[in-house]
Scaffold this active site. Structure first.
Site, short mmCIF file in Angstrom:
data_model
loop_
_atom_site.label_atom_id
_atom_site.label_comp_id
_atom_site.label_asym_id
_atom_site.label_seq_id
_atom_site.Cartn_x
_atom_site.Cartn_y
_atom_site.Cartn_z
N HIS A 252 21.22 15.14 2.60
CA HIS A 252 22.19 14.16 3.06
C HIS A 252 21.58 12.76 3.05
CE1 HIS A 252 19.79 15.11 6.62
NE2 HIS A 252 20.16 13.94 7.15
N LEU A 253 22.46 11.77 2.96
CA LEU A 253 22.12 10.37 3.17
C LEU A 253 22.83 9.89 4.43
CD1 LEU A 253 22.69 8.82 -0.40
CD2 LEU A 253 20.48 9.44 0.61
#
Length: 402
Positions: free
Chosen positions: A240-241
Site C-alpha cells: 500500500h501507499l
C-alpha cells in the site's frame, strides 16, 4: 481535535440509529470508478501563493480532490473511522527547518497494533491483518487509468513513460482508494493494488505510478503520497501507499539537490535534517520515473536496507528556494537504519512524514515542548552513518547508469 468514537456504537440500538452494517451499506452504494486520463493532470498554476509564516489557505479543487474529499468526509460522518478527526492543532517549530508539528493523540491511542516485522523482505502472512479484511464501506473508489489513445503518436507521454511502457503485460489499470481508519491528517487514504494478490510491502512500479499520477491529479500543492518499507515503520505487510493533504509547506519541496545522474534527474538532497535521494519530473515520463525509483528501492530491498519514499509537488532542484510555484513533482527516497520490534519513540516515530518534516505528535506535553534541535536529534538517530550513505550513493549511480 480528534475524539474517540468507541462509545458511539453502544448508543445505536438505544437511540434507534442505523446499525454499523447499514452505515457501511450506505457508503458502499456511493462507490464509483474514478476514471482519469492525462488531460486531468494539473501541470500548471499550482503553488502556495503565500508566505511560509501564514496559515492554511483555501484553494481550487480538481475533480480528483472533490471525489476524494467528499467520499472521505462522508465516511467520517458515518463513523467508519476509529476516531473523529477535526482540525489538528498545528505548531511550526522555530528554526530554519520549520518543522510542521501536529498534535494527534487519538492516532497514537486508537491505531491498530503494528505487526511483528523482522525483515525488509518478509513474506506476506495471511494470519496477520491484511486488506482483504477491510470493511466494504472503507473503500472510496476505484482509481481507473483510461486507455491512452494513439500512443504511438504521442511520444514520451505521461502514460508511455519514455523507454519503458507504463502498461506492462499483466499490469492492472486500477487500484483501490481506501480510507485510513486511523488518519494522521485530513483526506488520509491508502492506495492498494488488488488485495487478493496478497503482495508484501515491497514497492512496485505499477503502484508507484498510480501514486505519482494522484499527486498530479490534485490541484492542492499539499497532497502528498508516501511509502514505508518493512523496517521503516510500515505497520501492515500488505502492499500500500499513503496519501493525505497537509496544508503547510515543507523544506524538502525547495531544498537544493546535488546532481548525481543529470540525464535521469537524479540528485542528492542536502541542507535538510534527513539527506536523501531525489528524482524530479515536470509531469512527463511517469512510467520511466516509477521504473527508476523502483530500481533504487529494489536494490535497497536486496541489501536489506529499510527505506521511506515521499512524493510531493516541488521546484526543480536547481531553482531558487524562494519560488512559490510547484511546477513539478519530487520523489524523495531515504535509505535508513532498520527499526524492528515495538514503535516506542517518545515524541514521534520516524517514518515518511517525519523525514519530510511533518511531525505527528502523540502527547500534548511533547507537542508543547518539542524543539527543532530535539526533533533533528530524534530523526538523525535513524539515518545511515555517513560512510555507508556515501558508499550507497556511488552504488546507486553505478546502478542507474549501467
Amino acid at each position: 481535535m480528534a475524539t474517540s468514537l468507541g462509545a458511539s456504537q453502544a448508543l445505536h440500538e438505544t437511540l434507534g440509529l442505523p446499525s454499523q452494517e447499514q452505515l457501511e451499506c450506505r457508503a458502499v452504494s456511493c462507490w464509483e470508478d474514478f476514471v482519469y486520463g492525462e488531460e486531468d493532470f494539473v501541470l500548471c498554476g499550482v503553488g502556495w501563493w503565500r508566505s511560509r509564516s501564514e496559515g492554511p489557505a483555501s484553494r481550487t479543487m480538481s475533480r480528483f480532490d472533490r471525489a476524494l474529499k467528499s467520499g472521505w468526509e462522508e465516511r467520517m460522518k458515518l463513523g467508519l473511522f476509529r476516531y473523529h478527526l477535526g482540525e489538528l492543532q498545528t505548531r511550526i517549530l522555530p528554526g530554519n527547518v520549520r518543522f510542521v508539528a501536529q498534535l494527534n493523540i487519538q492516532r497514537g491511542l486508537e491505531r491498530r497494533k503494528p505487526q511483528d516485522i523482522q525483515s525488509v523482505r518478509q513474506k506476506f502472512d495471511p494470519q496477520q491483518f491484511h486488506f482483504n479484511k477491510i470493511k466494504p464501506g472503507e473503500i472510496l473508489f476505484h482509481m481507473v487509468r483510461a486507455p491512452t489513445p494513439h500512443p504511438a503518436s504521442r511520444g514520451r507521454s505521461q502514460f508511455q513513460g519514455g523507454p519503458l511502457e507504463s502498461k506492462l503485460p499483466g499490469t492492472p489499470d486500477c487500484i483501490l482508494v481506501v480510507i485510513n481508519v486511523s488518519p494522521l491528517e485530513f483526506g488520509h487514504v491508502l492506495f492498494i493494488p488488488e488485495p487478493a494478490l496478497c503482495l508484501p510491502q515491497i514497492l512496485t512500479q505499477e503502484l508507484l505510478q498510480f501514486g505519482l499520477e494522484s499527486v498530479l491529479l490534485s490541484a492542492h500543492p499539499g497532497f502528498r503520497v508516501g511509502f514505508n518499507s518493512l523496517g521503516a515503520f510500515a505497520s501492515v505487510n500488505h502492499l500500500h501507499l499513503h496519501g493525505f493533504y497537509l496544508d503547510w509547506e515543507l523544506l524538502i519541496e525547495t531544498a537544493p539537490g546535488e546532481p548525481l545522474c543529470p540525464t535521469l534527474n537524479f540528485h542528492f538532497l542536502r541542507g535538510v535534517p534527513a539527506p536523501g535521494f531525489l528524482f524530479y519530473s515536470e509531469g512527463d515520463g511517469l512510467g520511466a520515473l516509477a521504473h527508476n525509483v523502483c530500481r533504487v528501492t529494489d536494490y535497497l530491498v536486496d541489501k536489506e536496507i529499510a527505506h521511506n519514499v515521499f512524493v510531493t509537488r516541488g521546484t526543480a532542484p536547481g531553482k531558487p528556494s524562494h519560488s512559490e510555484t510547484r511546477s513539478g513533482i519530487r520523489v524523495l527516497i531515504w535509505a535508513r537504519r532498520s527499526c524492528f520490534g515495538s514503535k516506542g519513540e517518545a515524541a514521534f516515530n520516524v517514518a515518511l512524514c517525519e523525514l519530510a518534516g511533518h511531525l505527528p505528535i502523540k502527547t500534548a506535553e511533547d507537542f508543547q515542548s518539542l524543539t527543532e534541535t530535539a526533533a533533528i536529534h530524534i530523526i538523525q538517530r535513524y539515518l545511515l552513518p555517513e560512510p555507508q550513505l556515501s558508499q550507497l550513493r556511488g552504488q546507486l549511480v553505478t546502478l542507474l547508469t549501467e
